[in-house]
Design a protein around this motif. Structure first.
Motif, PDB file in Angstrom:
ATOM      1  N   CYS A  77      -2.552   5.042 -11.102  1.00  0.00           N
ATOM      2  CA  CYS A  77      -2.250   3.608 -11.023  1.00  0.00           C
ATOM      3  C   CYS A  77      -3.391   2.755 -11.549  1.00  0.00           C
ATOM      4  O   CYS A  77      -3.217   1.548 -11.715  1.00  0.00           O
ATOM      5  N   ASN A  78      -4.545   3.385 -11.708  1.00  0.00           N
ATOM      6  CA  ASN A  78      -5.689   2.592 -12.129  1.00  0.00           C
ATOM      7  C   ASN A  78      -5.994   1.478 -11.142  1.00  0.00           C
ATOM      8  O   ASN A  78      -6.371   0.374 -11.531  1.00  0.00           O
ATOM      9  N   GLU A  79      -5.764   1.759  -9.876  1.00  0.00           N
ATOM     10  CA  GLU A  79      -6.012   0.754  -8.836  1.00  0.00           C
ATOM     11  C   GLU A  79      -6.767   1.436  -7.693  1.00  0.00           C
ATOM     12  O   GLU A  79      -6.699   2.652  -7.549  1.00  0.00           O
TER      13      GLU A  79
ATOM     14  N   PRO B  45      -6.451   9.444  -2.506  1.00  0.00           N
ATOM     15  CA  PRO B  45      -7.118   8.261  -3.079  1.00  0.00           C
ATOM     16  C   PRO B  45      -7.439   8.458  -4.567  1.00  0.00           C
ATOM     17  O   PRO B  45      -7.230   7.538  -5.374  1.00  0.00           O
ATOM     18  N   ASP B  46      -7.900   9.667  -4.929  1.00  0.00           N
ATOM     19  CA  ASP B  46      -8.176   9.938  -6.347  1.00  0.00           C
ATOM     20  C   ASP B  46      -6.886   9.929  -7.170  1.00  0.00           C
ATOM     21  O   ASP B  46      -6.870   9.472  -8.317  1.00  0.00           O
ATOM     22  N   ILE B  47      -5.829  10.448  -6.557  1.00  0.00           N
ATOM     23  CA  ILE B  47      -4.531  10.485  -7.250  1.00  0.00           C
ATOM     24  C   ILE B  47      -4.069   9.055  -7.557  1.00  0.00           C
ATOM     25  O   ILE B  47      -3.580   8.755  -8.651  1.00  0.00           O
ATOM     26  N   ILE B  48      -4.246   8.154  -6.594  1.00  0.00           N
ATOM     27  CA  ILE B  48      -3.849   6.758  -6.802  1.00  0.00           C
ATOM     28  C   ILE B  48      -4.676   6.138  -7.937  1.00  0.00           C
ATOM     29  O   ILE B  48      -4.139   5.509  -8.855  1.00  0.00           O
ATOM     30  N   ARG B  49      -5.983   6.373  -7.876  1.00  0.00           N
ATOM     31  CA  ARG B  49      -6.840   5.804  -8.931  1.00  0.00           C
ATOM     32  C   ARG B  49      -6.443   6.361 -10.281  1.00  0.00           C
ATOM     33  O   ARG B  49      -6.393   5.650 -11.274  1.00  0.00           O
ATOM     34  N   TYR B  50      -6.112   7.648 -10.321  1.00  0.00           N
ATOM     35  CA  TYR B  50      -5.818   8.312 -11.590  1.00  0.00           C
ATOM     36  C   TYR B  50      -4.524   7.784 -12.222  1.00  0.00           C
ATOM     37  O   TYR B  50      -4.486   7.464 -13.404  1.00  0.00           O
TER      38      TYR B  50
ATOM     39  N   GLY C  99       0.813  -1.207   0.000  1.00  0.00           N
ATOM     40  CA  GLY C  99       0.000   0.000   0.000  1.00  0.00           C
ATOM     41  C   GLY C  99       0.851   1.264   0.000  1.00  0.00           C
ATOM     42  O   GLY C  99       0.525   2.247  -0.669  1.00  0.00           O
ATOM     43  N   LEU C 100       1.936   1.224   0.754  1.00  0.00           N
ATOM     44  CA  LEU C 100       2.809   2.396   0.830  1.00  0.00           C
ATOM     45  C   LEU C 100       3.527   2.626  -0.496  1.00  0.00           C
ATOM     46  O   LEU C 100       3.653   3.758  -0.968  1.00  0.00           O
ATOM     47  N   LYS C 101       3.979   1.526  -1.107  1.00  0.00           N
ATOM     48  CA  LYS C 101       4.667   1.659  -2.398  1.00  0.00           C
ATOM     49  C   LYS C 101       3.703   2.224  -3.439  1.00  0.00           C
ATOM     50  O   LYS C 101       4.076   3.102  -4.231  1.00  0.00           O
ATOM     51  N   GLN C 102       2.477   1.716  -3.409  1.00  0.00           N
ATOM     52  CA  GLN C 102       1.476   2.199  -4.345  1.00  0.00           C
ATOM     53  C   GLN C 102       1.254   3.701  -4.148  1.00  0.00           C
ATOM     54  O   GLN C 102       1.252   4.485  -5.094  1.00  0.00           O
ATOM     55  N   ARG C 103       1.098   4.083  -2.893  1.00  0.00           N
ATOM     56  CA  ARG C 103       0.779   5.467  -2.560  1.00  0.00           C
ATOM     57  C   ARG C 103       1.905   6.420  -2.964  1.00  0.00           C
ATOM     58  O   ARG C 103       1.684   7.441  -3.613  1.00  0.00           O
ATOM     59  N   VAL C 104       3.134   6.076  -2.557  1.00  0.00           N
ATOM     60  CA  VAL C 104       4.255   6.974  -2.834  1.00  0.00           C
ATOM     61  C   VAL C 104       4.559   6.993  -4.335  1.00  0.00           C
ATOM     62  O   VAL C 104       4.908   8.034  -4.896  1.00  0.00           O
ATOM     63  N   GLY C 105       4.368   5.844  -4.988  1.00  0.00           N
ATOM     64  CA  GLY C 105       4.550   5.806  -6.446  1.00  0.00           C
ATOM     65  C   GLY C 105       3.608   6.786  -7.129  1.00  0.00           C
ATOM     66  O   GLY C 105       4.011   7.578  -7.986  1.00  0.00           O
TER      67      GLY C 105
END
Lengths: 313, 486
Positions: B343-345, B336-341, B96-102
């Motif tokens: 990473c598409n996840e 959360p929107d940034i992650i969806r935008y 989750g952290l890798k996803q977020r910071v990425g």
């Protein structure tokens, strides 16, 4: 690899510890000498300020030159950059920068010294017994600190910069002791008491812990010119000018691109060697000039170190 | 197995305790820790506390606080009872952290180039317009690997139901990792027996990973680059950490005046052997003090020309100047929107629900519920300016309300979550205290996450403020195999 700033911190670290110890020695010797002076009205406490090279700061504060004022200024006054307390605090600040390059024992010794000098009110040190214990404590802890340096620190540039700082500080102090002492002993003091002269020169030697070593070298009464000769030229005594500058020369020789600093030290050493005490006789002016010259040479060494290693390139 | 009788009464309804709750379900490591501390007499616990304090003092672990103009080194506050996280949970958090910071790094890069996310209507432009951490000087810069925040410290909390949230992301100059490393050392010294016959994941890979992360940034992929840690100096509260990390990595610790930039935009440090070129700078100075040519002209902490050198690609700076644009509690609300935008996840770790005071409706809600919510300034760190509504006085709440109305963009609010607790050895005996967790995420060519992180604990009963500058302490954090595997 050593940053210029870190090198400079080591250099001043050496200065500060030496200055704290020397100041303690000088005050201790003076306090003991005063017990031998029959009439205390002859005592000029201000002499201590001059020996410590802080006359300028002291006069600007205008706090009177009685015993309490002078000692307060030299021991615990943080307005005096050369007071024992302030020098130790400076050393403590320096330690923050160099801590990762010095053995832990050394940090611990310094923190003990800091604890010893901190939170000591000037008042509590007015009693001579308490003061004497305090000063001996400072000397002991500085010695302990040096023991940690000698016993556990690698002889890299860190050590050499610290040693340079220590030796040049010492050289400075020795010149000032000669200068100030001589000044106070010129024959024009008509009310000079017989024997006081000798007492004061013994005290001068004591303030550099030189009396015993001097005695082994020079027999007979303690005379001004013999003392000067010893403090200038003795090759074996670790606080003579000759010795301190030769040791500085050794330290400088182990640094990168040592040329300019060694040259400045060689020139100072040549001046010392060329100085004939006999020719100075008891002509105060000549001696003052000679000592002034030596101080200029020592400042030149300091300048060359700064130029070669610390100055922004 | 289970919770020893001695501690059974400490469980509070509506609270999640990181040791008591797992032990109730017979999780072996939490049970073993409780058993171990349950068997110690109050005297033995006091002795262990003193042994820890002594170890911290001899190891020189400190942080600096200011009191009446004096810089004082305080021993790092440490609690002797460790906090446990199961490997299975940690694996999920790590991902989750890798996803977020990425995603955040992509976001920062986008903000300083095309601002596609704004054009696509996912991220509102007004947030940028009033952002104090947006640096126009950084527009168009392309740092290596597209990474801006190379070292990120994200604060995690757990609520009463046991759900873990990200509370904030520190993308500028997060501190605390040295204490995470040293806490393990202290724990091994005082309770070596706790480590026997048990796999507790080691934490000490971090300095090497940090070194590799920094080395990967070297201009032109230079091998064995010269790396320096840039500190504001000995009066900074985190100076211990700066010095510690430089030492652990075997790189130089420099201050701004040690560096100089030449007319070819190369950065050098001044050494006793002359000038030596620097390839990578791990800076622990805020943007605004980095370079007086560009930012605060009177800053003496930085180095004139550093931004030139960075923009010319002659030196790498971590974290990159401008990375703080995403370190804003208003931006946080959009993560959360940034992650969806990008990473598409779906986000693996949720955000704490957040009200933006810039929005009139949300602001009204916050102002009406000041006694329930936590209010935070958008751009402060270290717990400064924080209002914990339920614990605040009426006059404190009024003061904050005035500030919110004056500059709504600068304030956000969150529900007052009941932070999880961990049993802690306090002066009056063992009792639950609120904690958070700050893992550190490294990003360059690869990503890496610390094994666990720094657990910070509010030492005062009921307090939710864990910052060391506000009297918080810390704990050793154990990542352990599920089922207590060996």
């Amino acid at each position: 690899m050593m940053l210029s700033r870190v090198a400079e911190h080591f250099y001043w670290f050496g200065h500060y510890i030496e200055r704290a110890e020397n100041t303690a020695r000088i005050i201790l010797a003076e306090s003991e000498m005063i017990l031998d002076v029959p009439d205390v009205s002859h005592v000029r406490w201000r002499t201590l300020i001059e020996t410590c090279g802080q006359a300028h700061t002291f006069d600007a504060l205008d706090i009177g030159d009685d015993e309490a004022s002078v000692l307060g200024f030299l021991l615990t006054d943080t307005r005096n950059p050369g007071s024992i307390l302030q020098t130790v605090l400076f050393a403590r600040e320096n330690l923050r920068v160099i801590r990762d390059r010095v053995p832990r024992e050394l940090s611990e010794a310094l923190l003990r010294l800091r604890d010893h000098v901190k939170n000591k009110g000037a008042k509590s040190l007015q009693r001579s017994a308490a003061r004497s214990a305090y000063l001996r404590g400072v000397i002991d802890l500085c010695q302990m600190f040096r023991g940690a340096v000698e016993g556990s620190m690698s002889r890299g540039p860190e050590y050499q910069f610290m040693r340079l700082g220590r030796m040049l500080e010492r050289a400075d102090m020795t010149t000032r002791v000669m200068d100030v002492r001589y000044d106070k002993l010129l024959p024009d003091t008509a009310d000079n008491l017989a024997g006081l002269d000798e007492i004061q020169w013994v005290s001068a030697l004591n303030s550099l812990s030189a009396f015993q070593m001097y005695r082994r070298e020079v027999r007979g009464p303690v005379r001004a010119l013999d003392v000067i000769e010893f403090l200038l030229h003795n090759h074996a005594f670790p606080r003579s000018l000759q010795f301190t500058l030769a040791a500085s020369r050794d330290a400088a020789g182990l640094l990168p691109t040592p040329g300019p600093v060694c040259k400045a030290l060689d020139s100072a050493l040549t001046k010392i060697e060329g100085l004939s005490v006999a020719s100075l006789s008891r002509d105060g002016d000549k001696l003052h000039k000679a000592i002034d010259n030596l101080q200029i040479a020592i400042n030149g060494v300091h300048g060359s170190i700064h130029e070669a290693y610390f100055k922004p390139q | 197995m289970g919770v020893p009788k001695k501690f059974a009464g400490l469980r509070q309804a509506g609270m999640y305790d990181e040791l008591l709750n797992p032990a109730r379900k017979n999780e072996p490591v939490a049970s073993a820790i409780l058993k171990f501390f349950g068997q110690l007499s109050p005297e033995e616990i006091e002795q262990a506390r003193q042994a820890a304090a002594l170890a911290i003092e001899t190891m020189g672990i400190s942080f600096t606080v200011y009191s009446q103009g004096d810089a004082i080194d305080r021993a790092w506050p440490f609690d002797i009872i460790p906090r446990v996280i199961l490997q299975s949970e940690w694996t999920r958090i790590e991902a989750g952290l890798k996803q977020r910071v990425g995603a955040l790094n992509q976001f920062i890069g986008d903000i300083y180039s095309d601002q596609q996310i704004v054009k696509d209507g996912v991220f509102p432009e007004w947030v940028l317009e009033k952002s104090v951490n947006f640096r126009p000087e950084c527009v168009g810069v392309k740092p290596p690997h597209g990474v801006w925040s190379h070292i990120c410290g994200s604060d995690l909390i757990r609520d009463a139901k046991g759900t873990t949230y990200v509370l904030e992301d520190n993308l500028r100059v997060p501190s605390g990792v040295s204490y995470m490393l040293e806490n393990r050392g202290v724990m091994k010294r005082i309770f070596p027996q706790l480590f026997q016959n048990r796999t507790i994941q080691p934490v000490d890979a971090y300095p090497q990973q940090l070194y590799s992360t920094l080395a990967d940034l070297a201009p032109g992929g230079k091998a064995n680059p010269t790396i320096a840690v840039l500190t504001p100096g000995i009066y900074n509260s985190a100076y211990f950490e700066h010095s510690y990390l430089a030492q652990q990595m075997g790189v130089e610790l420099v201050e701004g005046p040690d560096l100089t930039v030449d007319d070819k935009d190369r950065v050098f440090m001044r050494t006793i052997d002359g000038l030596r070129q620097v390839d990578v700078i791990y800076r622990r100075i805020d943007d605004m003090f980095l370079d007086p040519e560009v930012f605060h002209p009177d800053s003496i902490l930085g180095t004139p020309g550093l931004m030139r050198a960075w923009k010319a690609g002659k030196v790498a700076i971590a974290n990159a100047p401008g990375a703080g644009v995403a370190d804003d509690k208003v931006v946080y609300a959009f993560v959360p929107d940034i992650i969806r935008y990008y990473c598409n996840e779906e986000p693996i770790i949720p955000n704490v629900p957040t009200w933006l005071c810039a929005d009139p409706e949300q602001r009204d809600y916050v102002l009406k519920h000041l006694d329930e919510v936590v209010v935070k300034p958008a751009n402060e760190s270290g717990g400064y300016g924080l209002l914990v509504g339920p614990h605040a006085s009426e006059s404190q709440r009024k003061k904050t309300a005035v500030q919110i109305r004056k500059n709504p963009r600068n304030w956000i609010a969150q529900p007052c979550l009941n932070l999880s607790t961990v049993l802690t050895a306090c002066e009056g005996g063992i009792a639950p205290r609120h904690v958070d967790l700050r893992p550190f995420i490294l990003s360059a060519k690869k990503q890496a996450v610390t094994m666990g992180g720094l657990t910070r604990v509010a030492m005062r009963e009921g307090s939710l403020v864990v910052n060391s500058s506000q009297g918080g302490g810390s704990k050793d954090t154990w990542i352990v195999q599920d089922g207590g595997g060996k």
